[in-house]
Design a protein around this motif. Structure first.
Motif, PDB file in Angstrom:
ATOM      1  N   ARG A 116     -16.251  67.467  76.378  1.00 53.55           N
ATOM      2  CA  ARG A 116     -16.923  66.359  75.680  1.00 53.55           C
ATOM      3  C   ARG A 116     -15.953  65.591  74.797  1.00 53.55           C
ATOM      4  NH1 ARG A 116     -22.921  68.509  73.856  1.00 53.55           N
ATOM      5  NH2 ARG A 116     -23.646  69.087  75.974  1.00 53.55           N
ATOM      6  N   SER A 119     -13.919  63.382  77.043  1.00 53.36           N
ATOM      7  CA  SER A 119     -14.722  62.251  77.519  1.00 53.36           C
ATOM      8  C   SER A 119     -14.879  61.199  76.425  1.00 53.36           C
ATOM      9  CB  SER A 119     -16.094  62.756  77.980  1.00 53.36           C
ATOM     10  OG  SER A 119     -16.906  61.670  78.384  1.00 53.36           O
ATOM     11  N   ALA A 120     -15.158  61.642  75.194  1.00 58.47           N
ATOM     12  CA  ALA A 120     -15.283  60.687  74.081  1.00 58.47           C
ATOM     13  C   ALA A 120     -13.958  59.965  73.829  1.00 58.47           C
ATOM     14  CB  ALA A 120     -15.748  61.419  72.824  1.00 58.47           C
ATOM     15  N   GLU A 121     -12.842  60.691  73.923  1.00 56.07           N
ATOM     16  CA  GLU A 121     -11.533  60.069  73.708  1.00 56.07           C
ATOM     17  C   GLU A 121     -11.244  59.030  74.795  1.00 56.07           C
ATOM     18  OE1 GLU A 121      -8.056  59.207  71.806  1.00 56.07           O
ATOM     19  OE2 GLU A 121      -9.731  60.473  71.151  1.00 56.07           O
ATOM     20  N   ARG A 122     -11.609  59.367  76.063  1.00 56.35           N
ATOM     21  CA  ARG A 122     -11.401  58.391  77.136  1.00 56.35           C
ATOM     22  C   ARG A 122     -12.248  57.143  76.921  1.00 56.35           C
ATOM     23  NH1 ARG A 122     -11.307  63.101  80.465  1.00 56.35           N
ATOM     24  NH2 ARG A 122     -13.547  62.842  80.922  1.00 56.35           N
ATOM     25  N   ARG A 123     -13.491  57.332  76.468  1.00 59.48           N
ATOM     26  CA  ARG A 123     -14.330  56.160  76.201  1.00 59.48           C
ATOM     27  C   ARG A 123     -13.763  55.307  75.082  1.00 59.48           C
ATOM     28  NH1 ARG A 123     -18.565  59.928  77.090  1.00 59.48           N
ATOM     29  NH2 ARG A 123     -18.776  60.258  74.829  1.00 59.48           N
ATOM     30  N   ARG A 124     -13.272  55.952  74.013  1.00 61.84           N
ATOM     31  CA  ARG A 124     -12.663  55.178  72.914  1.00 61.84           C
ATOM     32  C   ARG A 124     -11.422  54.435  73.393  1.00 61.84           C
ATOM     33  NH1 ARG A 124     -13.882  59.674  69.743  1.00 61.84           N
ATOM     34  NH2 ARG A 124     -11.758  60.475  70.019  1.00 61.84           N
ATOM     35  N   ALA A 126     -10.739  53.452  76.458  1.00 65.42           N
ATOM     36  CA  ALA A 126     -11.139  52.345  77.337  1.00 65.42           C
ATOM     37  C   ALA A 126     -11.676  51.170  76.525  1.00 65.42           C
ATOM     38  CB  ALA A 126     -12.192  52.841  78.336  1.00 65.42           C
ATOM     39  N   ALA A 127     -12.472  51.460  75.477  1.00 65.91           N
ATOM     40  CA  ALA A 127     -13.004  50.370  74.645  1.00 65.91           C
ATOM     41  C   ALA A 127     -11.882  49.631  73.917  1.00 65.91           C
ATOM     42  CB  ALA A 127     -14.017  50.933  73.642  1.00 65.91           C
ATOM     43  N   LYS A 130     -10.024  47.511  76.400  1.00 66.58           N
ATOM     44  CA  LYS A 130     -10.802  46.315  76.731  1.00 66.58           C
ATOM     45  C   LYS A 130     -10.722  45.283  75.625  1.00 66.58           C
ATOM     46  CE  LYS A 130     -15.427  44.984  78.300  1.00 66.58           C
ATOM     47  NZ  LYS A 130     -16.801  45.494  78.599  1.00 66.58           N
TER      48      LYS A 130
END
Length: 316
Positions: A116, A119-124, A126-127, A130
């Motif tokens: 988890r 996954s949270a680090e990858r989402r951060r 990616a954001a 972007k």
């Protein structure tokens, strides 16, 4: 099974005579609901024998039972209430205990928490990527717009500068042309006569001619009918073709060109006398008919001499 307090040797007899508080029992296993499967049930422990009273203590003031005597208010726990638990739990006097309530919670397992977190680090990440790309695109768009505006302004400035230069050039050319074509008003009329005969010496009185000075001395130029010019389009000094002499250029107006052309046709290979205020200025020879009104008087050896000839023709 009974729970009894420990006996202390230094207590006085009066205290030994005091009744003991009922003890709180606690199962040996808080989670055991009965005997474990496959394990033999253990027999309940035998009750402890009451301690003998110390000498001279006896009953004190008719109090409760002495140490070692089972209290009337302390029920004896049964094996069913104990849930099949074995052993005894002995508490210190004055200890308050109670049941344990609420579920026992713990932390998540290590691999699940790490997954988890990744996954949270990858989402951060990616954001943030972007947002940075969007910021770069906005910055690039602003720079491109500024560059286009700069190029447009530079192009407009160059066009305006070119138009200004062209306007100046055209205006200067038109002004120069107008200055060249503006009529020059002569101070005195310029008379041009064909020379019919040249004789040495001064002209006698009553002769239709004019006296002039030549290299051989005075001479008399007999004249025939000529023309009078009061304005010319141009009258100036210019460099001769051989670069060693100067010429006087006369440009006639359109209304004088036809008369001068007829005069030069009639006097081909003869002389023409240019007279101003009854004074002979020059006597050039006609080499070719002049039909366009552009007259070229050659002969002055210096610019000063050509300038004096121009002033004389102007009537100055």
């Amino acid at each position: 099974m009974r729970v009894i307090p420990r006996r202390r040797k230094d207590r006085r007899g009066s205290q030994d005579a005091a009744p003991s508080a009922p003890a709180t029992t606690w199962p040996a296993s808080a989670t055991a609901a009965g005997p474990s499967a496959g394990a033999e049930p253990s027999s309940p422990s035998k009750p402890s024998k009451p301690s003998k009273p110390s000498k001279g203590s006896g009953r004190a003031g008719g109090g409760g039972p002495a140490k070692g005597v089972k209290s009337a208010g302390s029920p004896e726990p049964s094996s069913a209430a104990a849930g099949g638990a074995t052993g005894t739990l002995e508490l210190e006097p004055g200890t308050v205990t109670g049941p344990v309530t609420g579920p026992v919670t713990g932390t998540e397992s290590g691999p699940e928490a790490a997954r988890r977190a990744r996954s949270a680090e990858r989402r951060r990440t990616a954001a943030e990527l972007k947002r940075s790309r969007a910021a770069r695109r906005r910055g690039t768009a602003r720079r491109d717009r500024a560059a286009r505006e700069h190029r447009s302004s530079m192009l407009a400035m160059i066009i305006m500068l070119g138009l200004l230069i062209a306007t100046v050039v055209v205006s200067g050319g038109l002004f120069a042309a107008s200055m060249r074509t503006r009529p020059v008003t002569l101070a005195a009329p310029l008379h041009i006569y064909p020379v019919t005969q040249t004789a040495p010496g001064q002209c006698p009185a009553g002769t239709q001619g004019i006296s002039g000075q030549t290299s051989g001395g005075p001479a008399c130029y007999q004249l025939s009918q000529g023309i009078a010019i009061r304005k010319v389009a141009d009258l100036r000094v210019q460099r001769a073709r051989d670069r060693n002499a100067y010429d006087v250029a006369i440009t006639l107006r359109s209304n004088d060109r036809q008369a001068f052309a007829a005069l030069t046709r009639a006097t081909l290979n003869r002389d023409l006398a240019f007279v101003v205020r009854n004074q002979l200025v020059t006597v050039p020879r006609v080499d070719t008919p002049i039909l366009d009104g552009k007259v070229m008087i050659t002969g002055p050896s210096s610019r000063a001499e050509a300038g004096r000839l121009v002033r004389s023709l102007r009537g100055g």
